[in-house]
Design an enzyme around this catalytic site. Structure first.
Site, short mmCIF file in Angstrom:
data_model
loop_
_atom_site.label_atom_id
_atom_site.label_comp_id
_atom_site.label_asym_id
_atom_site.label_seq_id
_atom_site.Cartn_x
_atom_site.Cartn_y
_atom_site.Cartn_z
N HIS A 57 43.77 41.69 44.88
CA HIS A 57 44.87 42.52 44.34
C HIS A 57 44.87 43.87 45.04
O HIS A 57 43.96 44.18 45.80
CB HIS A 57 44.79 42.65 42.82
CG HIS A 57 43.61 43.39 42.27
ND1 HIS A 57 42.31 42.94 42.41
CD2 HIS A 57 43.51 44.57 41.59
CE1 HIS A 57 41.49 43.79 41.82
NE2 HIS A 57 42.18 44.80 41.32
N HIS A 59 44.64 47.11 44.19
CA HIS A 59 43.96 48.34 43.79
C HIS A 59 43.11 48.90 44.94
O HIS A 59 42.45 48.14 45.66
CB HIS A 59 43.09 48.11 42.55
CG HIS A 59 43.88 48.06 41.28
ND1 HIS A 59 43.39 47.53 40.11
CD2 HIS A 59 45.13 48.51 41.00
CE1 HIS A 59 44.31 47.64 39.16
NE2 HIS A 59 45.37 48.22 39.67
N ASP A 61 40.32 50.30 45.22
CA ASP A 61 38.88 49.97 45.31
C ASP A 61 38.67 48.51 45.70
O ASP A 61 37.53 48.02 45.71
CB ASP A 61 38.15 50.32 43.99
CG ASP A 61 38.64 49.53 42.80
OD1 ASP A 61 39.88 49.37 42.65
OD2 ASP A 61 37.81 49.05 42.01
N HIS A 62 39.75 47.81 46.05
CA HIS A 62 39.66 46.44 46.57
C HIS A 62 40.22 46.32 47.98
O HIS A 62 40.02 45.30 48.65
CB HIS A 62 40.38 45.47 45.63
CG HIS A 62 39.71 45.40 44.29
ND1 HIS A 62 38.95 44.33 43.88
CD2 HIS A 62 39.65 46.31 43.29
CE1 HIS A 62 38.46 44.58 42.67
NE2 HIS A 62 38.88 45.77 42.30
N HIS A 115 45.84 41.69 35.17
CA HIS A 115 45.23 42.96 35.57
C HIS A 115 46.21 43.70 36.50
O HIS A 115 46.50 44.88 36.32
CB HIS A 115 43.91 42.69 36.26
CG HIS A 115 43.22 43.92 36.77
ND1 HIS A 115 42.66 44.85 35.95
CD2 HIS A 115 43.01 44.37 38.04
CE1 HIS A 115 42.13 45.83 36.68
NE2 HIS A 115 42.32 45.55 37.96
N ASP A 134 39.24 41.28 39.65
CA ASP A 134 39.12 41.96 38.36
C ASP A 134 39.77 41.14 37.24
O ASP A 134 40.39 41.70 36.33
CB ASP A 134 39.77 43.35 38.42
CG ASP A 134 38.98 44.33 39.26
OD1 ASP A 134 37.87 43.98 39.71
OD2 ASP A 134 39.48 45.45 39.46
N HIS A 172 32.96 43.85 39.93
CA HIS A 172 32.32 45.04 39.36
C HIS A 172 31.06 44.67 38.58
O HIS A 172 30.98 43.59 37.98
CB HIS A 172 33.27 45.78 38.40
CG HIS A 172 34.42 46.45 39.06
ND1 HIS A 172 34.35 47.72 39.61
CD2 HIS A 172 35.69 46.02 39.27
CE1 HIS A 172 35.53 48.04 40.11
NE2 HIS A 172 36.36 47.03 39.93
ZN LIG Z 1 41.52 46.36 39.84
#
Ligand SMILES: [Zn+2]
Length: 242
Positions: A57, A59, A61-62, A115, A134, A172
């Site tokens: 996805h 985001h 942090d990905h 998410h 996530d 995570h």
């Molecule tokens: Zn995420």
């Protein structure tokens, strides 16, 4: 077919980037690189050429390492078609039902929206492994930023169809927080209480707690075990407020 080598790279405060290598073809892919440098360093140290990035996805942090890893390796970036505008580095866009190869290993793409609206997972059926980003965490699930409890419930129901032995690679290290919350909504679950104790010991020793497995989640995860979408939504709201 030789087993995939799957390496956990801890980055930022609690992200895990997964480096996945096929020893026969030498193809190597990275799931959800938050950042580039630690990933490039780990691949270099092992002598593995990064040939692809697979994003679950959009985001940051990905995907934050996408551009630098691509610039340094020339790898192909695979990402969900429904998030193409938010992952401008993507080369190849995929959706539910598509199949992607790493050497002779095949992954099926699953749409798992909730998410984020276009979130996908990568399921290597023959390897009994799934990369869920996530969506599913050890004893938890992702926050419902762009979707509904109904969608997340459908995702959980689909994940629950996998064999107990399937390893679940989430993005995570949220396990301890999730376990402490889970016991408050499922106080009579002995397997959950035992797992909380094991996770407390592991984290106190500085050890990671993922990957998890479908069997462990089936026994202890209140979101995977929720009988209805309404119940999943209720406990997700409680966790958000915790
Ligand atoms: Zn995420």
């Amino acid at each position: 077919m030789a087993a995939l080598d799957i390496v956990r790279i801890p980055v930022l405060s609690d992200n895990y980037v997964w480096l996945v290598h096929d020893p026969e073809s030498f193809e190597t892919m990275v799931v959800d690189p938050s950042v580039a440098d630690p990933v490039l360093a780990e691949a270099d140290r092992r002598g593995w050429p990064i040939t692809a990035i697979w994003n679950t996805h959009w985001h940051p942090d990905h995907t934050g390492g996408n551009a630098d890893i691509k610039a340094k390796t020339g790898c192909e970036i695979i990402a969900p078609v429904a998030e193409r505008e938010r992952i401008p580095t993507a080369d190849r866009l995929v959706k539910d039902g598509d199949r992607i190869r790493l050497g002779s290993h095949v992954a099926d793409v699953w749409d798992v929206p909730a998410h984020t609206a276009g979130h996908i997972a990568y399921h290597f059926a023959d390897d009994a492994a799934i990369f869920v980003g996530d969506t599913l965490f050890a004893m938890g699930c992702g926050r419902l930023f762009e979707g509904t409890a109904e969608q997340m419930f459908a995702n959980m129901q689909r994940l629950a169809t996998l064999d107990d032995a399937t390893r679940v690679y989430c993005a995570h290290e949220y396990t301890l927080s999730n376990a402490r919350f889970a016991v408050t909504v499922d106080p009579d679950n002995r397997a959950l209480a035992d797992r909380l104790a094991a996770v407390e010991a592991a984290r106190a020793a500085g050890e990671p707690t993922v990957p998890t497995s479908i069997g462990a989640e089936r026994a202890t995860n209140p979101f995977l075990r929720a009988p209805t979408a309404a119940e999943l939504g209720r406990i997700r709201a409680l966790k958000d407020a915790a």
